[in-house]
Design an enzyme around this catalytic site. Structure first.
Site, short mmCIF file in Angstrom:
data_model
loop_
_atom_site.label_atom_id
_atom_site.label_comp_id
_atom_site.label_asym_id
_atom_site.label_seq_id
_atom_site.Cartn_x
_atom_site.Cartn_y
_atom_site.Cartn_z
N PHE A 190 0.70 -1.13 -0.09
CA PHE A 190 -0.36 0.08 -0.10
C PHE A 190 0.63 1.16 0.20
CE2 PHE A 190 -1.84 2.46 3.48
CZ PHE A 190 -3.06 3.32 2.64
N ASP A 205 13.15 -11.88 -0.75
CA ASP A 205 12.30 -12.08 1.04
C ASP A 205 12.97 -11.63 1.75
OD1 ASP A 205 11.75 -13.03 3.30
OD2 ASP A 205 10.55 -14.87 2.85
N THR A 220 5.44 2.85 12.88
CA THR A 220 4.24 3.18 12.90
C THR A 220 4.04 4.01 14.69
OG1 THR A 220 2.54 1.93 13.82
CG2 THR A 220 4.89 0.45 13.85
N ASP A 221 3.50 4.42 14.34
CA ASP A 221 2.99 5.31 16.03
C ASP A 221 2.45 4.09 16.80
OD1 ASP A 221 0.21 4.68 14.69
OD2 ASP A 221 0.03 6.48 15.56
N TYR A 248 2.13 -7.10 16.90
CA TYR A 248 2.82 -6.57 15.26
C TYR A 248 3.71 -4.85 16.68
CZ TYR A 248 2.47 -2.19 12.19
OH TYR A 248 2.75 -0.60 11.17
N LYS A 305 7.48 -4.01 15.29
CA LYS A 305 8.19 -2.58 14.52
C LYS A 305 8.75 -2.16 15.46
CE LYS A 305 6.96 -1.50 11.54
NZ LYS A 305 7.94 -1.13 9.72
N ASN A 333 -2.57 5.87 7.91
CA ASN A 333 -2.57 5.92 7.05
C ASN A 333 -4.23 5.54 5.76
OD1 ASN A 333 0.30 6.34 5.08
ND2 ASN A 333 -0.12 6.55 6.73
N ASN A 338 -13.60 5.27 15.78
CA ASN A 338 -13.43 5.01 14.51
C ASN A 338 -15.51 4.85 14.09
OD1 ASN A 338 -11.26 3.45 14.45
ND2 ASN A 338 -11.67 1.44 16.13
P1 NAD Z 1 1.56 -3.48 3.08
O1 NAD Z 1 1.22 -4.72 3.93
O2 NAD Z 1 0.54 -3.17 2.35
O3 NAD Z 1 3.24 -3.73 2.30
C1 NAD Z 1 4.06 -4.59 2.61
C2 NAD Z 1 4.52 -4.53 1.44
O4 NAD Z 1 5.83 -5.56 2.39
C3 NAD Z 1 4.10 -5.56 0.55
O5 NAD Z 1 4.01 -5.70 -0.68
C4 NAD Z 1 4.52 -7.75 0.89
O6 NAD Z 1 4.80 -7.87 -0.36
C5 NAD Z 1 5.88 -7.22 1.74
N1 NAD Z 1 6.34 -7.64 2.30
C6 NAD Z 1 6.32 -8.39 3.26
N2 NAD Z 1 6.87 -9.62 4.16
C7 NAD Z 1 7.91 -8.79 3.28
C8 NAD Z 1 9.41 -10.05 3.01
N3 NAD Z 1 9.99 -10.76 4.12
N4 NAD Z 1 10.62 -9.67 2.25
C9 NAD Z 1 10.18 -9.01 0.74
N5 NAD Z 1 8.48 -8.13 1.14
C10 NAD Z 1 7.77 -8.28 1.94
O7 NAD Z 1 2.20 -2.65 4.50
P2 NAD Z 1 1.77 -0.61 4.10
O8 NAD Z 1 0.17 -0.83 5.34
O9 NAD Z 1 2.08 -0.33 2.82
O10 NAD Z 1 2.74 -0.59 5.17
C11 NAD Z 1 3.87 -0.22 5.11
C12 NAD Z 1 5.14 0.55 6.47
O11 NAD Z 1 4.54 0.99 6.79
C13 NAD Z 1 4.75 -1.22 7.46
O12 NAD Z 1 6.64 -0.88 7.56
C14 NAD Z 1 4.40 -0.52 8.70
O13 NAD Z 1 4.81 -1.24 9.60
C15 NAD Z 1 4.52 1.42 7.90
N6 NAD Z 1 3.59 1.86 8.53
C16 NAD Z 1 2.00 1.85 7.82
C17 NAD Z 1 1.50 2.22 7.75
C18 NAD Z 1 -0.65 2.32 7.64
O14 NAD Z 1 -0.68 2.76 8.55
N7 NAD Z 1 -0.20 1.52 7.07
C19 NAD Z 1 0.95 3.11 8.81
C20 NAD Z 1 2.41 3.66 9.91
C21 NAD Z 1 4.16 2.09 9.00
O1 DAU Z 2 -1.01 3.76 13.28
C1 DAU Z 2 -0.48 2.74 12.31
C2 DAU Z 2 -1.12 1.51 11.66
O2 DAU Z 2 -2.00 1.54 11.66
C3 DAU Z 2 0.03 0.89 11.16
O3 DAU Z 2 1.47 1.36 11.27
C4 DAU Z 2 -0.48 -0.42 10.38
O4 DAU Z 2 0.30 -0.77 10.01
C5 DAU Z 2 -2.54 -0.39 10.26
O5 DAU Z 2 -2.50 -1.81 9.64
C6 DAU Z 2 -2.83 0.80 11.15
O6 DAU Z 2 -3.50 -0.19 12.20
P1 DAU Z 2 -4.42 0.03 12.66
O7 DAU Z 2 -4.75 -1.66 13.67
O8 DAU Z 2 -4.80 1.24 13.83
O9 DAU Z 2 -5.61 -0.61 11.91
P2 DAU Z 2 -6.56 -0.98 11.27
O10 DAU Z 2 -6.89 -0.73 9.96
O11 DAU Z 2 -6.39 -2.64 11.51
O12 DAU Z 2 -7.85 -1.01 12.60
C7 DAU Z 2 -8.23 0.91 12.71
C8 DAU Z 2 -9.36 0.70 13.54
O13 DAU Z 2 -10.40 -0.29 13.13
C9 DAU Z 2 -9.17 0.20 14.88
O14 DAU Z 2 -9.37 0.57 16.11
C10 DAU Z 2 -9.50 -1.56 14.75
C11 DAU Z 2 -10.81 -0.75 14.19
N1 DAU Z 2 -11.12 -1.96 13.39
C12 DAU Z 2 -10.63 -2.84 12.16
C13 DAU Z 2 -11.00 -3.57 11.64
C14 DAU Z 2 -10.32 -4.44 10.20
C15 DAU Z 2 -12.73 -2.37 13.20
O15 DAU Z 2 -13.30 -1.76 14.32
N2 DAU Z 2 -13.24 -3.18 12.88
C16 DAU Z 2 -12.44 -3.77 11.74
O16 DAU Z 2 -13.35 -4.79 11.13
#
Ligand code: NAD
Ligand code: DAU
Length: 349
Positions: free
Chosen positions: A12, A60, A130-131, A155, A159, A185, A254
């Site tokens: 993503f 990987d 991540t936060d 998780y 991190k 995000n 939420n």
């Molecule tokens: P995501 O799950 O969408 O993508 C993760 C990617 O990493 C995928 O393309 C997957 O194929 C690849 N991957 C997983 N294991 C691997 C391995 N062993 N070797 C090589 N590639 C591998 O994750 P995202 O939401 O895009 O998050 C990206 C980064 O940002 C992560 O480190 C996450 O902790 C951090 N982050 C995410 C958020 C959020 O809201 N999504 C917020 C803050 C920080």
């Molecule tokens: O804060 C940053 C983090 O945000 C990132 O580091 C993570 O990679 C990312 O997945 C995200 O974590 P959260 O656990 O906050 O995100 P999620 O979308 O899973 O959930 C957001 C909130 O919604 C959380 O309070 C749980 C709730 N939730 C989630 C799902 C999937 C629900 O109520 N129902 C659901 O089905």
């Protein structure tokens, strides 16, 4: 040409970072290393793959001999490390895969950088974090860069461990590093296991909207392209050995976000006002569910001049439109093992 390795670029956030860097910096050679797990998808990068300064390598980060050879062969100038297992609910089901990818994988990358970067000037290992490493807040206050680490899910603990490893390589081996810790995000190409795309997809298909607990947990939402821009700024201007918090000053309960989505989507789907909200279903809470996250991003704004560009309602509108226009993308990536995960996660909740 500056050679930059981006890990996890098919995911993503990674796909947005690859897109921004490959387009904005034609003089950088961007290598995207991704294992293409369930969360990685090359379709996310269709518009980038023809650029001459971009290449994809499937691999990987936990495969030590592969990573060692890969670094020895490529002479990277910098790494932007995003590859990770990223979903909290999956970390509750299968914590060890998070330890493996997020802790061991980061350690293997750091070690390869240390071994291959004899001259460390002009090198950089940028770790995207991540936060959630800071734990959970009560009703008031913000996470700053000085907030002590207090991770509470497998998780976030994985991190936090990877953040500590990154800083340990800086202090012990002088590896030039920078870390950013970002809030939740949202935007296009977000895997539909996460709250916003899951709710959007379920509203489209008139499926139940599973809200955990009372829906009172608070998250701080940031447009994914603003996160990518923050990564660009920190990559180029961040002080080595420093951490930067990234967030939108945009807190939502939420349940309020789900109601807002329902209202916006009733309009877009020509439904009667209130129809989608009838799908809201309160389900068993997430184990160890963190109550509130809120990022203080003042340091990044003050020292490096970054600030979010998009208002939340505008970003949500764009996100909903993207999912409505890309239903095929959603059905393709949810067709395989995701169905099994969804059943396991939601059927008995
Ligand atoms: P995501 O799950 O969408 O993508 C993760 C990617 O990493 C995928 O393309 C997957 O194929 C690849 N991957 C997983 N294991 C691997 C391995 N062993 N070797 C090589 N590639 C591998 O994750 P995202 O939401 O895009 O998050 C990206 C980064 O940002 C992560 O480190 C996450 O902790 C951090 N982050 C995410 C958020 C959020 O809201 N999504 C917020 C803050 C920080
Ligand atoms: O804060 C940053 C983090 O945000 C990132 O580091 C993570 O990679 C990312 O997945 C995200 O974590 P959260 O656990 O906050 O995100 P999620 O979308 O899973 O959930 C957001 C909130 O919604 C959380 O309070 C749980 C709730 N939730 C989630 C799902 C999937 C629900 O109520 N129902 C659901 O089905």
């Amino acid at each position: 040409m500056k050679k930059i390795l981006i890990t996890g670029g098919a995911g993503f956030i990674g796909s947005h970072v690859v897109r921004l860097f490959a387009n904005k910096y034609p003089d950088y050679l961007i290598t995207n290393l991704d294992a293409l797990t369930y969360a990685g998808n090359l379709e996310n990068l269709k518009d980038v793959e023809l650029l001459s300064n971009y290449k994809f390598v499937k691999g990987d980060i936990t495969d030590e001999s592969f990573i060692d050879n890969f670094f020895a062969e490529n002479d990277f100038d910098a790494v932007i490390h995003l590859a990770a297992e990223s979903h909290v609910d999956r970390s509750i089901l299968d914590p060890m895969s998070f330890v493996k990818t997020n802790v061991l994988g980061t350690g293997i990358l750091l070690n390869a950088a240390k071994k291959n970067w004899d001259d460390k000037s002009n090198k950089l290992f940028y770790h995207v974090s991540t936060d959630e490493v800071y734990g959970s807040l009560g009703e008031t206050g913000f996470f700053t860069e000085e907030t002590p680490y207090d991770p509470r899910s497998p998780y976030s603990a994985s991190k936090a461990a990877s953040d500590h490893l990154v800083m340990a390589y800086h202090h012990t081996y002088d590896l030039p590093v920078v870390i950013s810790n970002c809030s939740n995000n949202y935007g296009s190409h977000h895997f539909p296991e996460k709250l916003l795309p899951l709710m959007i997809n379920n509203i489209i298909h008139s499926k139940p909207l599973p809200v955990y607990g009372k829906g009172e947990n608070v998250r701080d939402w940031l447009w994914v392209e603003d996160h990518a821009k923050a990564i660009d700024v920190i990559f180029h201007k961040g002080v080595h050995g420093e951490k930067y918090n990234v967030g939108g000053f945009n807190e939502w309960k939420n349940i309020d976000i789900v109601h807002l989505l329902c209202k916006m989507m009733d309009r877009k789907l020509n439904r009667v006002d209130g129809e989608s909200a009838k799908l809201i279903t309160y389900v068993k809470d997430r184990a160890g569910h963190d109550m509130r996250y809120a990022i203080d991003a003042t340091k990044l704004q003050r020292e490096l001049g970054w600030k979010p560009s998009l208002q939340f309602e505008e970003g949500l509108e764009k996100t909903i439109d993207w999912y409505l226009a890309n239903k095929d993308w959603v059905s393709r990536i949810t067709s395989g093992s995701y169905q099994q995960y969804y059943e396991q996660q939601y059927s008995k909740r």
